[in-house]
Design a protein around this motif. Structure first.
Motif, PDB file in Angstrom:
ATOM      1  N   GLU A  28      -3.267 -14.011   0.085  1.00 21.25           N
ATOM      2  CA  GLU A  28      -2.925 -12.840   0.914  1.00 21.25           C
ATOM      3  C   GLU A  28      -1.455 -12.404   0.783  1.00 21.25           C
ATOM      4  N   ASP A  29      -0.563 -13.371   0.417  1.00 13.90           N
ATOM      5  CA  ASP A  29       0.863 -13.010   0.301  1.00 13.90           C
ATOM      6  C   ASP A  29       1.304 -12.904  -1.163  1.00 13.90           C
ATOM      7  N   VAL A  72      -2.032  -6.267  -4.754  1.00 11.06           N
ATOM      8  CA  VAL A  72      -1.266  -7.004  -3.735  1.00 11.06           C
ATOM      9  C   VAL A  72      -2.238  -7.611  -2.724  1.00 11.06           C
ATOM     10  N   SER A  74      -3.495  -8.969   1.113  1.00 13.95           N
ATOM     11  CA  SER A  74      -3.614  -8.198   2.364  1.00 13.95           C
ATOM     12  C   SER A  74      -2.353  -8.269   3.229  1.00 13.95           C
ATOM     13  N   LYS A  75      -1.565  -9.321   3.099  1.00 12.51           N
ATOM     14  CA  LYS A  75      -0.369  -9.452   3.957  1.00 12.51           C
ATOM     15  C   LYS A  75       0.917  -9.005   3.265  1.00 12.51           C
ATOM     16  N   VAL A  76       0.797  -8.456   2.058  1.00 19.88           N
ATOM     17  CA  VAL A  76       2.006  -8.025   1.329  1.00 19.88           C
ATOM     18  C   VAL A  76       2.461  -6.678   1.891  1.00 19.88           C
ATOM     19  N   SER A  77       3.749  -6.596   2.279  1.00 21.07           N
ATOM     20  CA  SER A  77       4.230  -5.335   2.861  1.00 21.07           C
ATOM     21  C   SER A  77       5.338  -4.692   2.018  1.00 21.07           C
ATOM     22  N   LYS A  78       6.013  -5.490   1.191  1.00 24.92           N
ATOM     23  CA  LYS A  78       7.182  -4.947   0.476  1.00 24.92           C
ATOM     24  C   LYS A  78       6.824  -4.219  -0.812  1.00 24.92           C
ATOM     25  N   LYS A  80       3.773  -2.294  -3.566  1.00 24.78           N
ATOM     26  CA  LYS A  80       2.463  -1.648  -3.691  1.00 24.78           C
ATOM     27  C   LYS A  80       2.142  -1.487  -5.178  1.00 24.78           C
ATOM     28  N   GLU A 138       5.042 -12.821  -2.640  1.00 25.92           N
ATOM     29  CA  GLU A 138       5.864 -11.634  -2.371  1.00 25.92           C
ATOM     30  C   GLU A 138       7.365 -11.935  -2.202  1.00 25.92           C
TER      31      GLU A 138
END
Ligand code: NAP
Ligand code: ZN
Length: 346
Positions: A28-29, A72, A74-78, A80, A138
């Motif tokens: 997820e990360d 990416v 599901s928990k990657v925010s930085k 795309k 990430e």
């Protein structure tokens, strides 16, 4: 698990050859990166040939990675899909260690190096950037500034940060005299970065054969270390000397070039111990130190600094099947100034 293709060393005495291996299923990360360019660091050669005595085979080298995000977790925010990203010398670290708070994770015992290492599970070997894709947490992925030519950014991920970190740590800037020993992959980045920070930059190279390039890249002075007069002329000159050479050199002669309170920083890693005479240090309160790459935070800072100052590496772009020939040329100091593999040729 997904199958990756790359080039590996299967033994210290054999040339690198095509190799297929498994990469982990993205978590997820995790960020999945299609590798576009991979720089050749001299450390790749040291390890592919087991010169440090810690090599595990088969080994896919490569820790100067530039690529494009293809998926990416599901928990990657930085990041795309489609982002231009980099991966350097490590892909995980011990997050419980206090050093993480001060951004020095490269010095932690739990560091997971990009290849020739073991993942945090303690058993899966890590494999590096001479390959078509990589899966990285990430927190260990860097953003590459949009304005920089992509292929020439790959070497920033090791050569760039390895010089940037000591330049910052020892306060390179206006009014400081900095010498860079060795005009190779690391050294030429040191010249560009120290110049951009405003320092007075001197290259100390074995000969004057790369002098014109050195001055063009930002050096103010350029001397040949084969000429004994260099050491008398420059005695007591420098605040900081960054040594990128891994061969045995006369360390006491280089220490003699430092001012009072000056520091000689080892970046290259000689195989044998470094013999230093107390008289080279004591009468001028000089120091000898070492430095290794930089933290993730500092690596991003370096990439942003390079974006602002339009700094990239001077490269020779090669095909994957030219890697063994490139290794021989690096050993002969015959590279201007970093080989980068075009991974589309894999
Ligand atoms: P490189 O491109 O081969 O550059 C090394 C330079 O050292 C050469 O270009 C040459 O410069 C000089 N040199 C070579 N042989 C020499 C000799 N016998 N005597 C004096 N000078 C000599 O290698 P690199 O990729 O920059 O890496 C340099 C070293 O740093 C390697 O040992 C590598 O493993 C290490 N490294 C350390 C870190 C770290 O975090 N500390 C990170 C990356 C790499 P001139 O032709 O100008 O003399
Ligand atoms: Zn390296």
């Amino acid at each position: 698990m997904a199958l990756a293709r790359g080039y590996a060393a299967t033994d210290a005495s054999k040339p690198l050859q095509p190799f297929t291996f498994e990469r982990r299923e993205p978590r997820e990360d995790d960020v999945v990166i299609s590798i576009k360019y991979s720089g050749i660091c001299h450390s790749d050669i040291h390890q592919a040939r087991n010169e440090w005595g810690n090599s595990v085979f088969p080994m896919v080298p490569g820790h100067e990675i530039a690529g494009i995000v293809t998926a990416v977790g599901s928990k990657v925010s930085k990041f795309k899909v489609g982002d231009r990203v980099g991966v350097g010398c490590f892909v995980d670290s011990c997050t419980t260690c206090a050093s993480r708070d001060v951004d020095l994770e490269q010095y932690m015992p739990g560091l997971v190096v990009t290849y020739n290492g073991t993942e945090a599970d303690g058993k899966t070997p890590t494999q590096g950037g001479y390959s078509d894709f990589i899966v990285v947490k990430e927190g260990y992925v860097l953003s590459i500034p949009e304005n920089l030519p992509f292929e020439a950014t790959a070497p920033l991920l090791c050569a760039g940060i390895t010089l940037y970190s000591p330049l910052r740590n020892w306060g390179a800037g206006p009014g400081k005299k900095v010498a860079v020993v060795g005009m190779g992959g690391l050294g030429h980045m040191g010249v560009k970065l120290a110049h951009a920070m405003g320092a007075d930059v001197t290259v100390l190279s074995q000969s004057l054969s790369k002098k014109e390039d050195g001055l063009k890249l930002g050096a103010d002075h350029y001397y040949a270390t084969a000429d004994a007069e260099t050491f008398t002329k420059l005695a007591g000159t420098f605040d900081l000397i960054l040594c990128t050479v891994s061969a045995e050199i006369d360390w006491n002669a280089y220490l003699g070039l430092l001012k009072v309170d000056g520091t000689l920083v080892l970046l290259g890693i000689p195989e044998k111990p470094v013999p230093v005479h107390a008289f080279s240090l004591v009468p001028s309160r000089r120091s000898i130190a070492g430095s290794m790459i930089g933290s993730i935070k500092e690596t991003q800072e370096m990439l942003d600094f390079c974006g602002e100052h339009n700094i990239v590496s001077e490269i020779e772009l090669i095909r994957m099947d030219q890697v063994n020939e490139a290794y021989e040329r690096v050993i002969k100091s015959d590279v201007r100034y970093r080989f980068v593999i075009d991974m589309a040729t894999l």
